[in-house]
Design a protein around this motif. Sequence first.
Motif, PDB file in Angstrom:
ATOM      1  N   HIS A   1       0.917  -1.439   0.124  1.00 13.33           N
ATOM      2  CA  HIS A   1       0.164  -0.489   0.156  1.00 13.33           C
ATOM      3  C   HIS A   1       0.980   1.593   0.285  1.00 13.33           C
ATOM      4  O   HIS A   1       0.121   2.577   0.298  1.00 13.33           O
ATOM      5  CB  HIS A   1      -1.260   0.267   1.477  1.00 13.33           C
ATOM      6  N   ALA A   2       2.060   1.023   0.455  1.00 12.41           N
ATOM      7  CA  ALA A   2       3.135   2.819   0.434  1.00 12.41           C
ATOM      8  C   ALA A   2       4.669   2.215   0.159  1.00 12.41           C
ATOM      9  O   ALA A   2       5.290   1.835   0.642  1.00 12.41           O
ATOM     10  CB  ALA A   2       3.381   2.877   1.667  1.00 12.41           C
ATOM     11  N   PRO A   3       4.284   1.675  -1.579  1.00 13.01           N
ATOM     12  CA  PRO A   3       5.961   1.479  -2.049  1.00 13.01           C
ATOM     13  C   PRO A   3       6.720   1.897  -1.958  1.00 13.01           C
ATOM     14  O   PRO A   3       7.701   1.898  -2.097  1.00 13.01           O
ATOM     15  CB  PRO A   3       5.140   0.779  -3.289  1.00 13.01           C
ATOM     16  N   ASN A   4       6.500   3.394  -2.009  1.00 15.14           N
ATOM     17  CA  ASN A   4       7.513   4.323  -1.989  1.00 15.14           C
ATOM     18  C   ASN A   4       7.581   5.369  -0.421  1.00 15.14           C
ATOM     19  O   ASN A   4       8.717   5.746  -0.313  1.00 15.14           O
ATOM     20  CB  ASN A   4       6.527   5.529  -2.672  1.00 15.14           C
ATOM     21  N   PHE A   5       7.524   4.260   0.697  1.00 16.64           N
ATOM     22  CA  PHE A   5       7.776   4.230   1.615  1.00 16.64           C
ATOM     23  C   PHE A   5       8.894   2.994   2.113  1.00 16.64           C
ATOM     24  O   PHE A   5       8.993   2.343   2.266  1.00 16.64           O
ATOM     25  CB  PHE A   5       6.484   3.408   2.465  1.00 16.64           C
ATOM     26  N   ALA A   6      10.670   4.071   1.891  1.00 21.36           N
ATOM     27  CA  ALA A   6      11.699   3.366   2.029  1.00 21.36           C
ATOM     28  C   ALA A   6      12.219   2.493   3.442  1.00 21.36           C
ATOM     29  O   ALA A   6      12.676   1.298   3.424  1.00 21.36           O
ATOM     30  CB  ALA A   6      12.734   4.437   2.075  1.00 21.36           C
ATOM     31  N   GLU A   7      11.135   3.094   4.442  1.00 23.16           N
ATOM     32  CA  GLU A   7      11.390   2.483   5.668  1.00 23.16           C
ATOM     33  C   GLU A   7      10.746   0.701   5.757  1.00 23.16           C
ATOM     34  O   GLU A   7      11.161   0.021   6.308  1.00 23.16           O
ATOM     35  CB  GLU A   7      11.174   3.202   6.903  1.00 23.16           C
ATOM     36  N   GLY A   8      10.201   0.658   4.656  1.00 28.24           N
ATOM     37  CA  GLY A   8       9.004  -0.433   4.778  1.00 28.24           C
ATOM     38  C   GLY A   8       9.316  -1.301   4.018  1.00 28.24           C
ATOM     39  O   GLY A   8      10.077  -2.700   4.873  1.00 28.24           O
ATOM     40  N   TRP A   9      10.950  -0.965   2.989  1.00 28.59           N
ATOM     41  CA  TRP A   9      11.135  -2.379   2.537  1.00 28.59           C
ATOM     42  C   TRP A   9      12.617  -2.121   3.355  1.00 28.59           C
ATOM     43  O   TRP A   9      12.969  -3.960   3.452  1.00 28.59           O
ATOM     44  CB  TRP A   9      11.405  -1.469   1.191  1.00 28.59           C
ATOM     45  N   ASN A  10      12.893  -1.266   4.353  1.00 31.18           N
ATOM     46  CA  ASN A  10      14.540  -1.645   4.858  1.00 31.18           C
ATOM     47  C   ASN A  10      14.115  -2.913   5.470  1.00 31.18           C
ATOM     48  O   ASN A  10      14.451  -3.446   5.944  1.00 31.18           O
ATOM     49  CB  ASN A  10      15.136  -0.316   5.268  1.00 31.18           C
ATOM     50  N   LEU A  11      12.889  -2.272   6.409  1.00 33.25           N
ATOM     51  CA  LEU A  11      13.141  -3.414   7.508  1.00 33.25           C
ATOM     52  C   LEU A  11      12.465  -4.993   6.662  1.00 33.25           C
ATOM     53  O   LEU A  11      12.431  -5.990   7.507  1.00 33.25           O
ATOM     54  CB  LEU A  11      11.164  -3.311   8.159  1.00 33.25           C
ATOM     55  N   THR A  12      11.855  -4.683   5.625  1.00 35.71           N
ATOM     56  CA  THR A  12      11.158  -5.751   4.869  1.00 35.71           C
ATOM     57  C   THR A  12      12.623  -7.025   4.538  1.00 35.71           C
ATOM     58  O   THR A  12      13.092  -8.149   5.218  1.00 35.71           O
ATOM     59  CB  THR A  12      10.379  -6.144   3.742  1.00 35.71           C
ATOM     60  N   ALA A  13      13.871  -5.883   4.330  1.00 33.50           N
ATOM     61  CA  ALA A  13      15.042  -6.323   3.900  1.00 33.50           C
ATOM     62  C   ALA A  13      15.725  -6.806   4.806  1.00 33.50           C
ATOM     63  O   ALA A  13      15.924  -8.528   5.546  1.00 33.50           O
ATOM     64  CB  ALA A  13      16.335  -5.250   3.871  1.00 33.50           C
ATOM     65  N   VAL A  14      15.477  -6.197   6.801  1.00 33.56           N
ATOM     66  CA  VAL A  14      15.832  -7.148   7.562  1.00 33.56           C
ATOM     67  C   VAL A  14      15.229  -8.685   8.017  1.00 33.56           C
ATOM     68  O   VAL A  14      16.187  -9.332   8.516  1.00 33.56           O
ATOM     69  CB  VAL A  14      16.098  -6.182   8.682  1.00 33.56           C
ATOM     70  N   THR A  15      14.395  -8.096   7.570  1.00 34.76           N
ATOM     71  CA  THR A  15      13.223  -9.536   8.279  1.00 34.76           C
ATOM     72  C   THR A  15      13.816 -10.829   7.333  1.00 34.76           C
ATOM     73  O   THR A  15      13.684 -12.004   7.850  1.00 34.76           O
ATOM     74  CB  THR A  15      11.373  -9.179   8.260  1.00 34.76           C
ATOM     75  N   LEU A  16      14.042 -10.032   6.128  1.00 37.05           N
ATOM     76  CA  LEU A  16      14.204 -11.168   5.171  1.00 37.05           C
ATOM     77  C   LEU A  16      15.309 -11.566   5.546  1.00 37.05           C
ATOM     78  O   LEU A  16      16.019 -13.386   5.387  1.00 37.05           O
ATOM     79  CB  LEU A  16      14.367 -10.798   3.397  1.00 37.05           C
ATOM     80  N   PHE A  17      16.118 -11.219   5.496  1.00 37.35           N
ATOM     81  CA  PHE A  17      17.610 -11.411   6.022  1.00 37.35           C
ATOM     82  C   PHE A  17      17.371 -12.799   7.186  1.00 37.35           C
ATOM     83  O   PHE A  17      18.362 -13.337   7.244  1.00 37.35           O
ATOM     84  CB  PHE A  17      19.040 -10.046   6.318  1.00 37.35           C
ATOM     85  N   ASN A  18      17.199 -12.190   8.520  1.00 35.93           N
ATOM     86  CA  ASN A  18      16.578 -13.347   9.552  1.00 35.93           C
ATOM     87  C   ASN A  18      16.131 -14.363   9.553  1.00 35.93           C
ATOM     88  O   ASN A  18      16.268 -15.006  10.157  1.00 35.93           O
ATOM     89  CB  ASN A  18      15.981 -12.612  10.711  1.00 35.93           C
ATOM     90  N   MET A  19      15.341 -14.473   8.145  1.00 38.60           N
ATOM     91  CA  MET A  19      14.448 -15.310   8.180  1.00 38.60           C
ATOM     92  C   MET A  19      15.666 -16.199   6.774  1.00 38.60           C
ATOM     93  O   MET A  19      14.959 -17.549   6.401  1.00 38.60           O
ATOM     94  CB  MET A  19      13.634 -14.821   7.062  1.00 38.60           C
ATOM     95  N   GLY A  20      16.887 -16.155   6.559  1.00 35.88           N
ATOM     96  CA  GLY A  20      17.795 -16.440   5.743  1.00 35.88           C
ATOM     97  C   GLY A  20      17.247 -16.597   4.537  1.00 35.88           C
ATOM     98  O   GLY A  20      18.017 -17.314   2.966  1.00 35.88           O
ATOM     99  N   LYS A  21      16.300 -15.763   4.236  1.00 36.45           N
ATOM    100  CA  LYS A  21      16.187 -15.644   2.520  1.00 36.45           C
ATOM    101  C   LYS A  21      16.779 -14.298   1.837  1.00 36.45           C
ATOM    102  O   LYS A  21      16.708 -12.971   1.854  1.00 36.45           O
ATOM    103  CB  LYS A  21      14.569 -15.094   2.423  1.00 36.45           C
TER     104      LYS A  21
END
Length: 186
Positions: A95-115
């Motif tokens: 819903h907010a594809p231009n919100f950088a912090e949403g993507w940053n936390l997505t990266a953190v979470t995916l990294f923690n999941m081993g993805k």
Amino acid sequence: MEIIISKLKSAATATVILFASVGAVYSQSYDLDVLFDRLQKVDAVDATALEAKIVLEWSKSGSAAFDLLLTQAKIAIDAQDHKTAMQHLNALTDHAPNFAEGWNLTAVTLFNMGKIGPSLEAIERTLALEPRHFRALEGLVFILEDSGLYKDAFDVVLMIESIHPHAEILSKLRDRLEVKIQGQAL
């Protein structure tokens, strides 16, 4: 393994090119421009407070609903509930594809999941929206280092230093990577 490293090198190269080509021209807000300008000029003692202000600005989506999703994702991340965090983050980035912090936390979470691959993609999205996102660049350093790409990781450390000269993590990363780079040269 070679295919993975090749893909990581390609992704890292693309991210570095993207960062270099966009530079500090893009800005999420005037406040961020001012804060980043001040970050270049302050002493290390004052840098921590400026960093906190930048992180606070990054967390402002402009929507109470999106801010709530971000907060809920942070709570889930802190609880290491990656599935719940991703549910909130997927809703946020949809819903907010231009919100950088949403993507940053997505990266953190995916990294923690081993993805790692999807984490790299989320870092790339973060940096496309906010090239000065030193936290996203830190994540890239860790991925490159874990992949044995020490020189590439060191180059990203230098990028972080150009954005945030007093980041606490810099000396640890720089020292650790220099040793690893020297070990590779032997």
